[in-house]
Design an enzyme around this catalytic site. Sequence first.
Site, short mmCIF file in Angstrom:
data_model
loop_
_atom_site.label_atom_id
_atom_site.label_comp_id
_atom_site.label_asym_id
_atom_site.label_seq_id
_atom_site.Cartn_x
_atom_site.Cartn_y
_atom_site.Cartn_z
N THR A 221 -4.40 13.53 5.19
CA THR A 221 -2.97 13.71 5.52
C THR A 221 -2.77 15.03 6.26
OG1 THR A 221 -2.43 12.44 3.56
CG2 THR A 221 -0.64 13.66 4.58
N LYS B 29 5.59 3.43 8.29
CA LYS B 29 4.42 4.30 8.48
C LYS B 29 3.15 3.46 8.54
CE LYS B 29 4.34 7.62 5.58
NZ LYS B 29 4.14 8.66 4.56
N GLN C 267 7.30 3.94 3.78
CA GLN C 267 5.89 3.54 3.84
C GLN C 267 5.70 2.28 4.68
OE1 GLN C 267 3.79 5.51 1.46
NE2 GLN C 267 2.19 4.85 2.85
N LYS D 124 5.28 1.80 -3.22
CA LYS D 124 5.22 3.16 -3.79
C LYS D 124 5.46 3.04 -5.28
CE LYS D 124 4.72 7.50 -2.53
NZ LYS D 124 3.98 8.11 -1.41
N LYS E 188 0.86 -1.18 0.00
CA LYS E 188 0.00 0.00 0.00
C LYS E 188 0.89 1.22 0.00
CE LYS E 188 -3.98 2.04 0.44
NZ LYS E 188 -3.68 2.67 -0.86
N GLY F 50 -2.88 8.20 -4.24
CA GLY F 50 -2.26 9.41 -4.82
C GLY F 50 -1.00 9.82 -4.07
N ASP F 51 -0.29 10.76 -4.64
CA ASP F 51 0.86 11.42 -4.01
C ASP F 51 1.06 12.68 -4.85
OD1 ASP F 51 3.17 10.97 -1.91
OD2 ASP F 51 4.23 11.60 -3.71
N ASN G 189 -2.45 19.16 -2.01
CA ASN G 189 -3.43 18.47 -1.16
C ASN G 189 -3.09 18.58 0.32
OD1 ASN G 189 -3.77 15.67 0.34
ND2 ASN G 189 -5.58 16.02 -0.89
#
Length: 465
Positions: A221, A126, A123, A138, A102, A177-178, A252
């Site tokens: 976030t 996290k 990630q 990622k 993920k 998204g990123d 964002n």
Amino acid sequence: MASTTATPLGTHPGDYIDDVMNQVKAKNPAEPEFHQAVQEVLDSLRLVLKRHPEYQSGRILERIVEPERLIMFRVPWFDDHGAMRINRGYRIEMNSAIGPYKGGLRFHPSVNLGILKFLAFEQVFKNSLTTLMMGGGKGGSDFDPKGKSDNEVMRFCQSFMTELSRHIGPDTDVPAGDIGVGGREIGFLFGQYKRLRNEFTGVLTGKGLNWGGSLIRPEATGYGCVYFAAEMLKTRKDSLDGKLCLVSGSGNVSQYTVEKLLDLGAKPISLSDSSGAIFDPDGIDREKLAWVKELKNARRGRIREYADRFKKATFKPADGALDHNPLWTIKADCAFPSATQNEINAKDASNLVSNGVKVVAEGANMPSSADATKTFLDAAILYGPAKAANAGGVATSGLEMAQNSMRLSWTREEVDKRLHGIMASIHKTCFETAETYGTPGNLVNGANIGGFLKVANAMLDQGLV
Ligand code: NDP
């Protein structure tokens, strides 16, 4: 030159860690961001290996720095003039010990293997901190959505997904998204996946509300980062009320950081993009924030327009020749770096500290260089590292996956309550783990160790895979 073969590594925990780091550098040359992310985690783990030799005998460190799978592919597409364009696509499937891979997709011209590997590595820890069952991954591309028409972005996304769809799935790998990948891109990617696979599943998060998305995911976030900052302040019997806050970026994460800061009575006074930064001494209120959202999300304009629209605000263009970023010289109580990696160097960090900043909460991934991180820790300010402070986004992606599996939607209040609870629990884990391992207040160690233990134990349980 260091050997790249699998030589036996040191037996003393300190030697073992140094040997693993040397191997990482030798095997992954020219990937400085990946080295930086690994070094920080391994440094924290020195404290763990002394107490837990099983991680060394199980060769957990050598395994955890090696992606389980690395996918690189060609992405051909036609631009609006009928010309052929070729980009490179990636997906790093880093670790699946505690759940399906993920992590987000980043579309930005700076994207390369090393940057995505650092992001995938971060990630893993996290996602573990969120308490949800998610492994780490990622991906992305060096495609630049800036200046492209909607049709060009759609054709690119369709081509990208045509290859990526072979490798992902709701129980295998669930991208989100990123940077450069928001609601528009997720929509195009989802549409193509559905067409190719003939199935409507929760294969991506950050989806639109009418087709499987979760309320609060776009906000998560930024909101989560502010909740984390509030938790840090609570430990010093303080709050965000009335605090002057620097925010960088204007995408964002930045937009919803500003929104939640306003909810909690703080005064956000800056924003930025790659063209430069604005400083608004009157504060960015809700009306100005709505204008920024329209500028960035609908018109896709540059932040310098803010200073034309709101006369008290000033704009400073980005200047790569400077040894510091002028944004971080503005006097404030708190800083929320929310643009990109290494946007705060050692000089910036000492500028922030000498100007009296009490809180740094990282919305962006690895926004502080290694020296900057050290400056914050030495100054004993409240420093919330990215893998803890910005975990609210992926946590809410996890909540989106849960709602998709149950085929129902929670209310805004329900998701926000869960997000708030998760951020408080991540803070508690980091705070308590830092104490347990003898470095009270050091949330870098707390986050790295707290995230590591669950993944490492799962890896031991699952054997040599
Ligand atoms: P967006 O694309 O929405 O916004 C990115 C912002 O950062 C833009 O203002 C952009 O400016 C600026 N920026 C990007 N690259 C650079 C650069 N090299 N130099 C200066 N400014 C830059 O992305 P997000 O808000 O989603 O992501 C921001 C950060 O937060 C990233 O580090 C991301 O990894 C991290 N993050 C995001 C999560 C999410 O849920 N979206 C979750 C966890 C972390 P410009 O428009 O000029 O490029």
